[in-house]
Design an enzyme around this catalytic site. Structure first.
Site, PDB file in Angstrom:
ATOM      1  N   GLU A  94      -3.027 -28.237  45.382  1.00 35.10           N
ATOM      2  CA  GLU A  94      -1.901 -28.851  44.692  1.00 35.10           C
ATOM      3  C   GLU A  94      -0.635 -28.520  45.469  1.00 35.10           C
ATOM      4  OE1 GLU A  94       0.339 -28.965  40.320  1.00 35.10           O
ATOM      5  OE2 GLU A  94      -1.386 -27.638  40.656  1.00 35.10           O
TER       6      GLU A  94
ATOM      7  N   LYS B  48       0.266 -18.330  42.615  1.00 34.76           N
ATOM      8  CA  LYS B  48       1.379 -19.133  43.111  1.00 34.76           C
ATOM      9  C   LYS B  48       2.601 -19.015  42.201  1.00 34.76           C
ATOM     10  CE  LYS B  48      -0.909 -23.075  43.948  1.00 34.76           C
ATOM     11  NZ  LYS B  48      -1.112 -24.482  44.380  1.00 34.76           N
TER      12      LYS B  48
ATOM     13  N   ARG C 275     -13.316 -16.195  44.574  1.00 37.62           N
ATOM     14  CA  ARG C 275     -12.002 -16.323  45.199  1.00 37.62           C
ATOM     15  C   ARG C 275     -11.658 -15.021  45.922  1.00 37.62           C
ATOM     16  NH1 ARG C 275      -7.153 -17.047  41.271  1.00 37.62           N
ATOM     17  NH2 ARG C 275      -6.034 -16.498  43.188  1.00 37.62           N
TER      18      ARG C 275
END
Length: 751
Positions: free
Chosen positions: A32, A269, A259
């Protein structure tokens, strides 16, 4: 050696290819664009692009631009730049989810017509309340009973912008009692009256990630939709959408991996954005941030980050990786690449009372165990500067640098002895008067009879260049930071008046350097200029944090001898100390290699046995400490398929210029898997190094002819391009050309 275990994702891909499920493997990296990519994205990039590369497929770069309130073109550019910098290419396969807004809308209409989706008018709080809990089923909204016609009308009016944000949403009609709460009538669309950086104001509704992602994968022909574990529960929605719409096969499937989590680091983020917008760091490319732009500006190389991602592997369970492993990767990468130079960060003046005039000392850029050529001339004069910490008036035990009674060697130069200490009115040492020994110069026969235990860096006062040094440390002081309250107040220290030897600025042999006994440094790509040189600290020579965090030894423990290694005092047993001194003093191994061998009994014995067959201690030790030790991390010593004799044969071929160091690594890999004699491997694969100029010159001529622009730039003064020409020649010869000869021939051709 045991065969390297294939990760579970590649096993899935191989099985799908064998079964004929797919003709071509297509992966995707779908970030994104609402922030700069970080080291976690680097892992995802390496997995998705790496798998596509390994199985002759392709990887799409797709911007998941479904939230116009947070996304921006600058983030798109940062993502593209990161993928390119890491060495991957998406070719023509750059896509945006916004490219598919019309198709995704049509799929939503299809679900409404099937009675599988409805417009809900509950408030956000009520939707959350009706969802239920892990132990209690949810409650379906009364608006789920709307007719297909009413839903279609409302959805069309939502699209036209007739309603306010939050007034309606489109939901899938699945199961409000599902054990997976993600399946309790998930949202498919929400109203957003916001300008989209690509679509403009054409849309007032935007699809949710779970709806847009699987359909974008299908539209692009993705086969393996690889994401991190937090999306594991979302897989049920992924499959429900594609199965309910009964889309024509082949269709994609989602697979999850763990992850990347690193201690002393935040990967959110949202938290990174808070640091940037709150001014706690200097932008997204601040060298303290875990963003790819930050690592790049700090001086990390793409190779070091990709090697790190490969080393930590692909797992199914979440875990936390020690940041020291990433720091090791950059040290390991730079160790064989960068020139060594001298920089004094806290200068203390030294005047050599018995020296007159000046001279230039020829010094190599690389140590003897790094197979690279290059040297510079270091000015030497009566007035010098040394590191303030390299002189102690009242030295502690185990201090081996300059003292009133202890001489020391100036690196690449002479031995000096302190004769007088000059202090200011406050008692601070401001100058050392010293005597030098003319017959003690490095590289010549030392007849001074003076024994020293250490060498220190220095610069000539008149010729040294003033530089700014930015010493970066970990941004957070705690292993598992939560937010700004855990920031490390000492994460950046700026030294304005450091002094460096002039060749670094005037000749620019590289952009990255090892400042001897200080660490690895990089010319800041934003703020550096010849008038104001700025260097960023990439990483120290050792993990200083590990030393800080070691528990204090019990006073009842027996004391051990200590040995000086690269300016650090490290405990060693008496036996280890003797081995270390033998390897450094007699065999001339560097401290780091000698330290490793002295502490590891198996490697030490292995090295000694190989040495009895081939008298090439530096080459042998380098192979043992780097290659043999690496193999031993994954297999037992008894299972090694090669012996010290094999390693001795490999070293001998390097010493005799039969093969290059680069080819030797390839031979070692083959040998470690097969146990075959290295000489036979070289002969069978035709890996003998090309040292005949008659064979190399035509290749050089071809490279020069094909790059006229770079030739012109080089002759105009861009000396950095010399490495480009050498690299192209080595590449065209498959790494077989002798690097030393290539360097000389290219130099002659470019005059």
């Amino acid at each position: 050696m045991k065969n390297k275990k294939k990760d579970f994702l590649r096993t899935i891909v191989e099985n799908d290819l064998k079964s004929g499920k797919y003709k071509e493997i297509v992966t995707r990296f779908p970030p994104e664009p609402n922030g700069f990519p970080h080291i976690g994205h680097a892992k995802s990039i390496s997995i998705n692009f790496g798998i596509a590369r390994d199985y002759n497929g392709h990887c799409n770069l797709r911007m998941d631009d479904t939230n116009p309130t947070k996304e921006d073109t600058k983030y798109v550019e940062a993502l593209e730049d990161a993928v390119r910098w890491l060495g991957f290419d998406w070719g023509e396969n750059l896509y945006f989810t916004s490219d598919y807004f019309s198709q995704i809308y049509d799929y939503a209409v299809q679900l409404i017509k099937m009675g599988k989706a409805y417009v809900d008018s509950l408030s956000e709080d009520k939707i959350r309340e009706y969802r239920g809990t892990v132990t209690q089923p949810g409650k379906r909204s009364k608006y789920a009973n709307r007719s297909v016609e009413e839903n279609l009308d409302l959805f069309e009016r939502m699209k036209k912008g007739e309603f306010k944000d939050g007034e309606h949403v489109l939901r899938a009609k699945i199961d409000m009692g599902a054990a997976n709460m993600k399946m309790r009538d998930p949202l498919l669309y929400r109203i957003r009256h916001a300008h989209h950086f690509r679509a403009g104001d054409a849309w007032s509704i935007y699809p949710m990630y779970d709806f847009a992602h699987c359909l974008s994968d299908y539209i692009e022909g993705v086969t393996h939709s690889i994401c991190t574990l937090e999306f594991e529960n979302n897989r049920d929605i992924y499959d429900w959408v594609l199965d309910t719409l009964a889309l024509k096969p082949p269709r994609p499937y989602q697979y999850e991996f763990a992850r990347l989590n690193i201690n002393y680091t935040v990967m959110s983020k949202r938290k990174l954005l808070e640091l940037v917008e709150g001014g706690y760091v200097n932008g997204w490319d601040d060298p303290r941030l875990p963003t790819i732009a930050g690592y790049r500006r700090r001086g990390y190389t793409p190779e070091s980050i990709l090697n790190f991602c490969e080393q930590i592997g692909i797992a199914k369970a979440n875990s936390v990786v020690d940041v020291a492993q990433l720091e090791f990767s950059i040290r390991d990468d730079l160790n064989t690449k960068v020139p060594r130079v001298m920089c004094v960060m806290d200068p203390l003046k030294v005047t050599i009372v018995n020296y007159e005039g000046s001279e230039e000392i020829e010094a190599p850029y690389y140590p003897h165990d790094v197979p690279k050529e290059g040297s510079r001339k270091i000015p030497f004069s009566k007035e010098l500067y040394i590191e303030r910490a390299d002189f102690e008036e009242n030295p502690p035990k185990g201090y081996f640098r300059l003292t009133p009674k202890q001489p020391v060697r100036l690196r690449h130069g002479y031995i000096i002895t302190c004769k007088e200490i000059i202090k200011d009115a406050n008692g601070n040492i401001v100058e050392i008067k010293a005597q030098y020994y003319p017959d003690s110069k490095s590289g010549t026969k030392d007849t001074s009879g003076i024994k020293v235990k250490s060498a220190i860096q220095w610069v000539s006062a008149a010729e040294a260049k003033k530089v700014e040094i930015r010493l970066y440390d970990r941004l957070f002081k705690t292993e598992a930071p939560e937010g700004i309250e855990d920031l490390n107040p000492n994460s950046l220290q700026i030294i304005k008046n450091a002094l460096i030897e002039p060749a670094v600025i005037l000749e620019k042999p590289d952009e990255r350097f090892q400042f001897e006994r200080q660490g690895y440094f990089y010319t800041d790509p934003v703020d550096y200029s010849d008038a104001h040189p700025v260097f960023n600290k990439i990483v120290g020579l050792k993990d200083s944090w590990a030393k800080k965090e070691k528990p204090k030894q019990q006073t009842t423990q027996p004391k051990v001898k200590q040995v000086q290694i690269d300016g650090e005092i490290t405990p060693m047993t008496e036996k280890q100390k003797k081995v270390f001194e033998k390897y450094t003093d007699t065999l001339k191994l560097n401290n780091e290699v000698a330290n490793t061998l002295a502490r590891d009994a198996f490697l030490c014995d292995f090295f000694e046995e190989a040495l009895s067959t081939c008298n090439a201690p530096v080459t042998l030790s380098n192979i043992v400490v780097n290659e043999v030790a690496r193999v031993l991390k994954n297999t037992d010593a008894e299972a090694l398929k090669f012996s010290p004799v094999h390693i001795a044969q490999l070293a001998k071929m390097i010493e005799e210029d039969i093969i290059s160091s680069k080819i030797a690594k390839q031979v070692f890999e083959d040998m470690s898997k097969s146990g075959e004699n290295p000489t036979q491997i070289v002969e069978a694969k035709g890996l003998v190094q090309i040292s005949d100029p008659a064979q190399i010159l035509p290749v050089i001529d071809e490279v020069i002819a094909n790059n006229p622009d770079n030739v012109a730039k080089y002759k105009a003064g861009n000396n950095k391009l010399f490495g480009f020409f050498v690299g192209q020649v080595l590449k065209k010869t498959g790494g077989k050309a002798n690097p030393k000869i290539v360097n000389e021939l290219v130099k002659q051709k470019l005059i």
